[in-house]
Design an enzyme around this catalytic site. Structure first.
Site, PDB file in Angstrom:
ATOM      1  CG  ASP A  75     133.617  -1.213 -81.756  1.00 41.33           C
ATOM      2  OD1 ASP A  75     132.531  -1.234 -82.371  1.00 41.33           O
ATOM      3  OD2 ASP A  75     134.489  -0.341 -81.960  1.00 41.33           O
ATOM      4  CE  LYS A 121     128.662   1.284 -84.580  1.00 37.21           C
ATOM      5  NZ  LYS A 121     128.865   2.455 -85.482  1.00 37.21           N
ATOM      6  CB  THR A 122     131.786   3.526 -78.514  1.00 35.68           C
ATOM      7  OG1 THR A 122     132.203   2.622 -79.551  1.00 35.68           O
ATOM      8  CG2 THR A 122     132.639   3.275 -77.281  1.00 35.68           C
ATOM      9  NE  ARG A 156     134.572   8.059 -84.412  1.00 37.61           N
ATOM     10  CZ  ARG A 156     134.425   6.757 -84.587  1.00 37.61           C
ATOM     11  NH1 ARG A 156     134.840   6.183 -85.707  1.00 37.61           N
ATOM     12  NH2 ARG A 156     133.836   6.025 -83.663  1.00 37.61           N
ATOM     13  CB  THR A 178     130.279  -0.845 -89.363  1.00 39.71           C
ATOM     14  OG1 THR A 178     131.269  -1.870 -89.561  1.00 39.71           O
ATOM     15  CG2 THR A 178     130.814   0.153 -88.347  1.00 39.71           C
TER      16      THR A 178
END
Length: 332
Positions: free
Chosen positions: A113, A68-69, A221, A162
């Site tokens: 975020d 997302k980032t 990640r 999230t």
């Protein structure tokens, strides 16, 4: 003996130097996976460029670690604008938000975020800012209080969360587009790992990358973190080259199996099987038996076990599935 031609060799390009540490792609074309989302974003970006407008506000949803980032940064790069990154819990007072908004230039992206954790009072300031690019400020207090309107440069708000369900309806409705990111297939993660190996000048076979991908819980990640561990293991225990057999040894040291289950995952299933005859067992009871917080079990471990078909949530509690018994070589 593996064929040396299977190993991936490359040199760091000038463009990759700044991304050596985070290993994040900077262009849509470099981003692996999430094909439908990338197609929509490409149309989204090209249309805004053609009309010479700022991007509409966008919301990225999905589990942590899916990009997302990274996508927020890619939007900034593709549009040639700056990005200011913050998070919901950091913005405690309206003045915190006002300071950021008034310093934005035309087309800049404000990335928030964990936007579902925004203070509701701050949300009220966001509504006119998102719709009309106006900030309503209250000056002084009591009988001397007055409202002042500050005109903002047109900007794009990009939110990441999230937990989409925790975002208030008024805020959620103000986003022009919502993108839901999903877990990645092993073959896509394999390409991500090979790219990371290329950036970090690490020799790695395609088969080895696939083995790491299978253990990465469908998350880039996790894949990159696991790759870094395998890379360290190869440097100390071998000649630095990563092959399939070395991945098995490195992940065995971390107690991670071929499905990506770690010690806690296995312990959850074994407690249900051995101590509670396969379930059902209540969440709080399971948390006490495991020595973990119930919220940690529910938010961190259970989603992956359920996704893999190893655990079931029922009205009476958690149950281990037949697949879980088979995977751990236990009889039902």
């Amino acid at each position: 003996m593996e064929n040396p031609s299977q190993y991936i060799h490359s040199k760091l390009s000038e463009q990759d130097l700044t991304y050596e540490e985070p290993l994040r792609p900077s262009k849509l074309e470099d981003f692996q996976g999430q094909g439908q989302i990338l197609e929509r974003l490409d149309v989204f970006i090209q249309a805004a460029k053609k009309r010479e407008e700022v991007l509409r506000h966008a919301l990225f949803c999905g589990p942590p670690g899916l990009g997302k980032t990274t996508l927020g940064n890619i939007l900034s790069k593709e549009m040639g604008t700056n990005i200011i990154v913050t998070s919901g819990p950091i913005l405690e007072k309206p003045s915190d938000l006002a300071g950021i908004l008034t310093n934005l230039q035309k087309g800049d992206i404000l990335f928030i975020d964990e936007i579902h954790r925004l203070n509701r009072a701050i949300e009220e300031y966001l509504y006119p800012a998102m719709e009309n690019f106006i900030l309503d400020l209250i000056i002084d207090s009591g009988p001397h209080a007055r409202s002042v309107q500050v005109k903002l440069n047109p900007f794009t708000l990009v939110g990441a969360t999230t937990k989409q369900g925790l975002i208030s309806s008024p805020l959620r409705s103000r986003f022009g587009l919502t993108f839901r990111l999903d877990y990645y297939k092993a073959e896509v993660l394999q390409q991500i790992i090979l790219r990371s190996a290329s950036i970090l000048k690490t020799k790695m076979s395609a088969n080895a990358a696939l083995e790491v991908a299978k253990r990465s819980r469908g998350t880039p990640r996790v894949a990159n973190n696991l790759f870094r561990w395998v890379r360290d293991f190869a440097q100390i225990k071998s000649n630095g080259e990563i092959c399939e057999n070395l991945v098995h040894k490195a992940t065995k040291m971390l107690a991670i199996d071929e499905l990506g289950l770690d010690e806690i995952d296995k312990k959850i299933l074994i407690i249900i099987m051995d101590d509670y005859n396969g379930g059902p067992v209540g969440l709080n009871t399971l948390a006490v038996a495991l020595g973990e917080a119930a919220s940690t079990l529910e938010e961190v471990y259970e989603p992956f076990l359920i996704k893999q078909g190893l655990l079931k949530r029922t009205l009476r509690g958690r149950e281990a599935t037949a697949k879980a018994y088979s995977h751990l070589n236990k009889k039902m």
